[in-house]
Design an enzyme around this catalytic site. Structure first.
Site, PDB file in Angstrom:
ATOM      1  N   GLU A 180      -2.920  59.921   0.678  1.00 40.90           N
ATOM      2  CA  GLU A 180      -1.669  60.426   0.100  1.00 40.90           C
ATOM      3  C   GLU A 180      -1.994  61.439  -0.992  1.00 40.90           C
ATOM      4  OE1 GLU A 180       0.805  57.124  -1.108  1.00 40.90           O
ATOM      5  OE2 GLU A 180       0.670  56.192   0.853  1.00 40.90           O
ATOM      6  N   HIS A 196       6.077  57.892   0.191  1.00 35.65           N
ATOM      7  CA  HIS A 196       5.812  56.702  -0.629  1.00 35.65           C
ATOM      8  C   HIS A 196       6.926  56.495  -1.678  1.00 35.65           C
ATOM      9  CE1 HIS A 196       2.385  53.906  -2.086  1.00 35.65           C
ATOM     10  NE2 HIS A 196       3.559  53.398  -2.385  1.00 35.65           N
ATOM     11  N   ARG A 211       0.953  49.458   2.697  1.00 34.90           N
ATOM     12  CA  ARG A 211      -0.170  50.307   2.313  1.00 34.90           C
ATOM     13  C   ARG A 211      -0.666  51.019   3.560  1.00 34.90           C
ATOM     14  NH1 ARG A 211       1.560  50.474  -1.902  1.00 34.90           N
ATOM     15  NH2 ARG A 211       0.662  49.958  -3.916  1.00 34.90           N
TER      16      ARG A 211
HETATM   17  P1  NAD Z   1       3.390  39.833  -1.685  1.00 38.54           P
HETATM   18  O1  NAD Z   1       2.065  39.537  -2.291  1.00 38.54           O
HETATM   19  O2  NAD Z   1       4.586  39.102  -2.156  1.00 38.54           O
HETATM   20  O3  NAD Z   1       3.322  39.669  -0.103  1.00 38.54           O
HETATM   21  C1  NAD Z   1       2.204  40.056   0.657  1.00 38.54           C
HETATM   22  C2  NAD Z   1       2.031  39.019   1.738  1.00 38.54           C
HETATM   23  O4  NAD Z   1       0.965  39.454   2.600  1.00 38.54           O
HETATM   24  C3  NAD Z   1       1.619  37.655   1.162  1.00 38.54           C
HETATM   25  O5  NAD Z   1       2.524  36.644   1.601  1.00 38.54           O
HETATM   26  C4  NAD Z   1       0.224  37.427   1.719  1.00 38.54           C
HETATM   27  O6  NAD Z   1      -0.031  36.072   2.022  1.00 38.54           O
HETATM   28  C5  NAD Z   1       0.250  38.296   2.980  1.00 38.54           C
HETATM   29  N1  NAD Z   1      -1.089  38.652   3.447  1.00 38.54           N
HETATM   30  C6  NAD Z   1      -2.229  38.856   2.729  1.00 38.54           C
HETATM   31  N2  NAD Z   1      -3.247  39.123   3.553  1.00 38.54           N
HETATM   32  C7  NAD Z   1      -2.755  39.067   4.815  1.00 38.54           C
HETATM   33  C8  NAD Z   1      -3.337  39.260   6.090  1.00 38.54           C
HETATM   34  N3  NAD Z   1      -4.625  39.536   6.242  1.00 38.54           N
HETATM   35  N4  NAD Z   1      -2.535  39.141   7.172  1.00 38.54           N
HETATM   36  C9  NAD Z   1      -1.202  38.856   7.048  1.00 38.54           C
HETATM   37  N5  NAD Z   1      -0.601  38.655   5.851  1.00 38.54           N
HETATM   38  C10 NAD Z   1      -1.370  38.776   4.752  1.00 38.54           C
HETATM   39  O7  NAD Z   1       3.586  41.419  -1.844  1.00 38.54           O
HETATM   40  P2  NAD Z   1       4.964  42.224  -1.765  1.00 38.54           P
HETATM   41  O8  NAD Z   1       5.523  42.374  -3.125  1.00 38.54           O
HETATM   42  O9  NAD Z   1       5.802  41.674  -0.688  1.00 38.54           O
HETATM   43  O10 NAD Z   1       4.405  43.674  -1.338  1.00 38.54           O
HETATM   44  C11 NAD Z   1       3.920  43.889  -0.029  1.00 38.54           C
HETATM   45  C12 NAD Z   1       3.241  45.250   0.047  1.00 38.54           C
HETATM   46  O11 NAD Z   1       4.222  46.280  -0.163  1.00 38.54           O
HETATM   47  C13 NAD Z   1       2.146  45.479  -1.004  1.00 38.54           C
HETATM   48  O12 NAD Z   1       1.071  46.161  -0.391  1.00 38.54           O
HETATM   49  C14 NAD Z   1       2.802  46.413  -1.991  1.00 38.54           C
HETATM   50  O13 NAD Z   1       1.856  47.205  -2.649  1.00 38.54           O
HETATM   51  C15 NAD Z   1       3.669  47.245  -1.048  1.00 38.54           C
HETATM   52  N6  NAD Z   1       4.775  47.943  -1.710  1.00 38.54           N
HETATM   53  C16 NAD Z   1       5.006  49.252  -1.351  1.00 38.54           C
HETATM   54  C17 NAD Z   1       6.056  49.932  -1.926  1.00 38.54           C
HETATM   55  C18 NAD Z   1       6.312  51.374  -1.548  1.00 38.54           C
HETATM   56  O14 NAD Z   1       6.608  52.182  -2.417  1.00 38.54           O
HETATM   57  N7  NAD Z   1       6.241  51.727  -0.270  1.00 38.54           N
HETATM   58  C19 NAD Z   1       6.895  49.323  -2.870  1.00 38.54           C
HETATM   59  C20 NAD Z   1       6.652  47.984  -3.186  1.00 38.54           C
HETATM   60  C21 NAD Z   1       5.581  47.295  -2.606  1.00 38.54           C
END
Ligand code: NAD
Length: 328
Positions: free
Chosen positions: A261, A280, A232
């Protein structure tokens, strides 16, 4: 009784046909993800959406029959979850559909940055052949730092190991097993920032992660680091990043997500040749699209068949309770 399902954005035709064949659904596709047809919204029992459809309290007030929203995404900051809770609407998402695509895009950016592919491509297109100007780095033996060792961060870590890299990770909420799986210790945020040659962010959007990389950190990052963000845009302070870039502190930066965005034409990030940008597209593979649609179709079918739910929102994760993102 027939359930009316309003589909507000792209949705795979196969999954549409799957739901149609069940016979119990009146499926309507909206022409535009932002402007939902009021006559269908007021009678819809479920919405199938993607991130371009904002779920606000205003919208929920109009959707008086609404029982269920399924977003075919892994992010969910387009949904006002306090409003859906207040109005008693069940929300589910499809967080497993994008793991591979987002991890692959992360690595696409890493490799482009490591080999200067984006600059090499521009050079050849411009009719130039100055090979000496393009020198990359080898990843083998270097340290890959991961912030957020969840679904996508873990897949990125697996790929880093395949490249023969050492791993360093920070995630205060991930279970010990997540770290044990890679045979790595729990490190502090600062320890990871200091040790990483490549650093990538895989965190959700919360109050804690907002601007979690800012001016106060850039001074002690490895000089010549490659920085990647596909999670994000809010995780990195873009103004501070611009300063670090202008001081030459970073080898290259790869970004798929931005504070605002679409990225404004005035953004200083557009001025640096060592910044690779994508709009994105972390979830934009054919496979992720089909997976997300079919997972959503299955969830919708079981919800209306036996009331069962999975991957409900708000998430049960500890980080969500600790610091949920408050919508403005
Ligand atoms: P997930 O929930 O499986 O993993 C996120 C991790 O971040 C978790 O393990 C959580 O414990 C950790 N976390 C939370 N707060 C934290 C902090 N303050 N410091 C460090 N770690 C912390 O999520 P995911 O499915 O792996 O997705 C990760 C990110 O990728 C999300 O923001 C999602 O929206 C984004 N995403 C973006 C795209 C894109 O199009 N670019 C596609 C898919 C997912």
């Amino acid at each position: 009784m027939n359930k009316k399902i309003l589909i507000t954005d792209r949705f795979a035709q196969d999954s549409f046909l799957f739901l149609q064949q069940q016979g119990d659904f009146d499926l309507v596709r909206a022409d535009h993800p932002h402007h939902l047809p009021l006559e269908h919204l007021v009678t819809a029992n479920a919405l199938i959406i993607r991130s371009r459809t904002q779920i606000t309290e205003e919208l929920l007030k109009k959707a008086r029959q609404l029982q269920l929203i399924i977003t075919c995404t892994s992010g969910f900051d387009h949904i006002d979850l306090s409003a859906t809770e207040k109005w008693g609407v069940t929300v589910m998402y499809t967080p497993t559909a994008n793991i591979e695509s987002a991890a692959q895009l992360t690595w696409g950016l890493v490799l482009s940055c490591a080999n200067n592919l984006h600059q090499a491509h521009k050079m050849v297109k411009a009719g130039e052949w100055k090979r000496d100007l393009i020198t990359g780095i080898e990843l083998h033996g270097r340290t890959y730092g991961i912030i957020g060792l969840g679904r996508i961060g873990s897949r990125v870590a697996e790929l880093a190991q395949a490249f023969g890299m050492n791993l360093a990770a920070y995630d205060p909420y991930a279970s010990d097993e997540n770290f044990e799986r890679f045979n790595i210790p729990r490190l502090s945020y600062e320890e990871v920032l200091k040790s990483a040659d490549i650093l990538s962010f895989h965190v959700p959007k919360t109050l804690e992660t907002e601007h979690m990389l800012n001016r106060s950190h850039f001074e002690y990052l490895h000089r010549g680091m490659i920085l990647i963000n596909t999670s994000r845009g809010s995780a990195i302070n873009e103004n501070d990043l611009g300063e670090a870039l202008s001081k030459g502190w970073l080898r290259a930066v790869g970004l798929d997500v931005f504070e605002k965005e679409p990225l404004p034409r005035t953004s200083n990030l557009l001025n640096y040749p060592n910044v690779v940008l994508s709009p994105h597209i972390g979830a934009n593979t054919e496979e992720a699209f089909f997976k997300a649609s079919q997972i959503a179709a299955n969830k919708l079918f079981t919800f209306f068949t036996d009331g069962s739910t999975s991957d409900t929102l708000p998430p049960k994760a500890a980080w969500y309770g600790a610091a949920p993102f408050k919508r403005e």
